[in-house]
Design an enzyme around this catalytic site. Structure first.
Site, mmCIF file in Angstrom:
data_model
loop_
_atom_site.group_PDB
_atom_site.id
_atom_site.type_symbol
_atom_site.label_atom_id
_atom_site.label_comp_id
_atom_site.label_asym_id
_atom_site.label_seq_id
_atom_site.Cartn_x
_atom_site.Cartn_y
_atom_site.Cartn_z
ATOM 1 N N HIS A 99 -23.062 36.971 35.629
ATOM 2 C CA HIS A 99 -23.901 37.759 34.715
ATOM 3 C C HIS A 99 -24.290 39.033 35.463
ATOM 4 O O HIS A 99 -24.395 39.018 36.699
ATOM 5 C CB HIS A 99 -25.217 37.060 34.376
ATOM 6 C CG HIS A 99 -25.120 35.684 33.810
ATOM 7 N ND1 HIS A 99 -24.875 34.574 34.562
ATOM 8 C CD2 HIS A 99 -25.295 35.242 32.532
ATOM 9 C CE1 HIS A 99 -24.887 33.499 33.783
ATOM 10 N NE2 HIS A 99 -25.135 33.867 32.551
ATOM 11 N N ASP A 102 -26.939 38.562 38.111
ATOM 12 C CA ASP A 102 -26.589 37.744 39.286
ATOM 13 C C ASP A 102 -26.167 38.639 40.439
ATOM 14 O O ASP A 102 -26.414 38.315 41.600
ATOM 15 C CB ASP A 102 -25.403 36.807 39.000
ATOM 16 C CG ASP A 102 -25.602 35.948 37.788
ATOM 17 O OD1 ASP A 102 -26.756 35.626 37.483
ATOM 18 O OD2 ASP A 102 -24.585 35.596 37.145
ATOM 19 N N GLU A 266 -18.365 24.162 27.478
ATOM 20 C CA GLU A 266 -19.023 23.595 28.660
ATOM 21 C C GLU A 266 -19.273 22.102 28.426
ATOM 22 O O GLU A 266 -19.832 21.702 27.397
ATOM 23 C CB GLU A 266 -20.336 24.337 28.928
ATOM 24 C CG GLU A 266 -21.076 23.763 30.117
ATOM 25 C CD GLU A 266 -22.130 24.700 30.680
ATOM 26 O OE1 GLU A 266 -21.940 25.933 30.643
ATOM 27 O OE2 GLU A 266 -23.158 24.189 31.165
ATOM 28 N N ASP A 305 -29.729 20.020 30.366
ATOM 29 C CA ASP A 305 -28.525 20.619 30.921
ATOM 30 C C ASP A 305 -28.585 20.550 32.449
ATOM 31 O O ASP A 305 -29.097 21.458 33.089
ATOM 32 C CB ASP A 305 -28.508 22.083 30.431
ATOM 33 C CG ASP A 305 -27.168 22.744 30.567
ATOM 34 O OD1 ASP A 305 -26.174 22.032 30.767
ATOM 35 O OD2 ASP A 305 -27.123 23.984 30.462
HETATM 36 C C1 XUL Z 1 -26.293 28.202 30.214
HETATM 37 C C2 XUL Z 1 -24.904 28.557 30.530
HETATM 38 C C3 XUL Z 1 -24.672 29.954 30.955
HETATM 39 C C4 XUL Z 1 -23.393 30.550 30.451
HETATM 40 C C5 XUL Z 1 -23.242 32.000 30.759
HETATM 41 O O1 XUL Z 1 -26.463 26.886 29.836
HETATM 42 O O2 XUL Z 1 -24.018 27.732 30.468
HETATM 43 O O3 XUL Z 1 -24.719 29.989 32.340
HETATM 44 O O4 XUL Z 1 -22.297 29.875 30.973
HETATM 45 O O5 XUL Z 1 -24.282 32.767 30.282
HETATM 46 CO CO CO Z 2 -21.974 27.812 30.877
#
Ligand code: XUL
Ligand code: CO
Length: 439
Positions: A99, A102, A266, A305
């Site tokens: 990001h 970061d 994810e 998460d």
């Molecule tokens: C948050 C997440 C983020 C994205 C990118 O849960 O997964 O880190 O991958 O913004």
């Molecule tokens: Co992510």
């Protein structure tokens, strides 16, 4: 300056190696079905979890010991770049992701933040010249700063919408500058807390307007990255708009964005949505929408998460099965959006975590390829649906059948005979393949 002085390049040493700093299963140059493991797996390091994350949680401060933390401000940002490229090289990792915040600290204004970014992006570009590690994707953080308290592209404030757009505009320029292969939009705070103060229709329309403007700008500057939406059902808001692949796909179709995006899936977001990881991969795959993967795993007992490094071989096998069925990830990859546990605070733990994740997916790849070669799951599924290959089934699938014909057919049936679903046989087979692949 070296930040991981004691650690030599991580090499493949095979399943029997006792060396904790060696790959046991990930052998980058090993060929599987005409592609090297490196080409199949396309691993990426997540900059935020590995170089920026301090391992704080809602109950405690950061614990991470990071040798670069002796610096601050822009010096810290530069030290992180040095550490990152040393880490990438020692791990032989082909990709990384970040990001905007970061890699460079936010300034007191958008202009100042962009200037900070420019300095670090130029430095990264320079490092990339001597490195084999490329940018899998970048994104911008439009959720941490208090201005995004009510969302970014779905904010009630037009000024915040504009600010978020300006940050994505810069993100697209940065992606182009560094040759990013994808650009990710994770919802952040694009969602809502309560309908009692929310105009959902306007927020969804605005979100779609934002995505169209982003694509227009990418086209304008010739940035050809694959756009990816990363679904997540909740956290931070209680209702995230990109809940899962199915609802995200409906959103994209509603707003004529289905050809602009694919999904970045994810694992821990899938399980938060009440799905398995493979469900999300499968749903995306059968709609030709599987773009990339954030490789991690959730804790089975925790409802949030947790972003753990993947180590569950059953999950990596089923994930790789979907990825192989997809013909690979194309421009996408397996980005470790995963963090070491708060108790695993040493710099060495960062290596062990990645080695574990990479080995786990290498195992998954090998087992999944064998399952596919032997058509273990395919044969069972083909047989199970065989009734649609002839007779009334063929008429249904070809569109020839109507309710009159189906009723006529049903009236001739005494009782239907059905084969077993054979779930236990299949699970035993998968276990057998998992164990014999490395025997
Ligand atoms: C948050 C997440 C983020 C994205 C990118 O849960 O997964 O880190 O991958 O913004
Ligand atoms: Co992510």
């Amino acid at each position: 300056m070296s930040y991981f002085n004691e650690i030599r390049n991580i090499q493949y040493e095979g399943a029997k190696s006792e060396n904790p700093y060696a790959f046991k299963f990930y052998n980058p140059s090993e060929t599987i079905n005409g592609k090297t493991m490196e080409e199949h797996l396309r691993f990426g390091v997540a900059y935020w979890h590995t170089f920026t994350e301090d391992l704080s949680d809602p109950f405690g401060v950061g614990t991470a010991i990071r040798p670069w933390d002796k610096f601050s401000g822009m010096d810290l940002a530069k030290a992180r770049v040095e550490a990152a490229f040393e880490f990438f090289e020692k791990l032989q990792i082909p990709y990384f992701c970040f990001h905007d915040v970061d890699i460079a600290p936010e300034g007191n204004s958008l202009k100042e933040s962009n200037e900070n970014l420019d300095v670090i992006v130029a430095m990264i570009k320079d490092y990339m010249k001597d490195s084999k590690t490329k940018l899998l994707w970048n994104t911008v953080n439009n959720f941490t700063h208090p201005r995004f308290v009510h969302g970014a592209a779905s904010s009630n404030s037009a000024d915040v919408f504009a600010y978020a757009a300006a940050k994505v505009k810069k993100g697209l320029e940065v992606g182009k500058e560094l040759g990013a292969e994808n650009y990710v939009f994770w919802g952040g705070r694009e969602g809502y807390e309560t309908l009692l103060n929310t105009n959902m229709k306007l927020e969804l329309d605005n979100l779609a307007r934002f995505f169209h403007m982003a694509k227009d700008y990418a086209n304008e500057i010739g940035f050809e990255a694959q756009f990816l939406i990363e679904p997540k059902p909740k956290e931070p808001t209680s209702h995230q708009y990109d809940f899962d692949v199915a609802s995200g796909y409906a959103f994209l179709q509603n707003y004529d964005l289905q050809d602009t995006f694919k999904f970045n899936i994810e694992a821990n977001h899938a399980t938060l949505a009440g799905h398995t990881f493979e469900h999300e991969l499968h749903y995306a795959r059968i709609h030709n929408m599987l773009g990339s993967v954030d490789a991690n795993q959730g804790h089975p007992l925790l409802g949030w998460d947790t972003d753990e490094f993947p180590s569950d071989l059953y999950a990596t096998t089923l994930a790789m099965y979907e990825i192989l069925k997809n013909g690979g990830l194309g421009k996408g990859g397996l980005n470790f959006d995963a963090k070491v546990r708060r108790g695993s605070f040493t710099p060495e733990d960062l290596f062990h975590a990645h080695i574990t994740g990479m080995d786990s997916f290498a195992v998954g790849l090998k087992v999944a390829q064998r399952l596919l070669n032997d058509r273990v799951i395919e044969n069972i599924i083909d047989e199970r649906y065989d009734s649609f290959n002839s007779g009334i089934g063929k008429d249904i699938v070809s569109g020839k059948a109507d309710f009159h014909q189906l009723e006529k057919h049903a009236l001739t049936l005494s009782d239907t005979t059905q084969p077993s679903g054979q779930l236990e046989v299949i699970k035993n087979k998968i276990n057998q393949y998992m164990l014999t692949t490395f025997a």
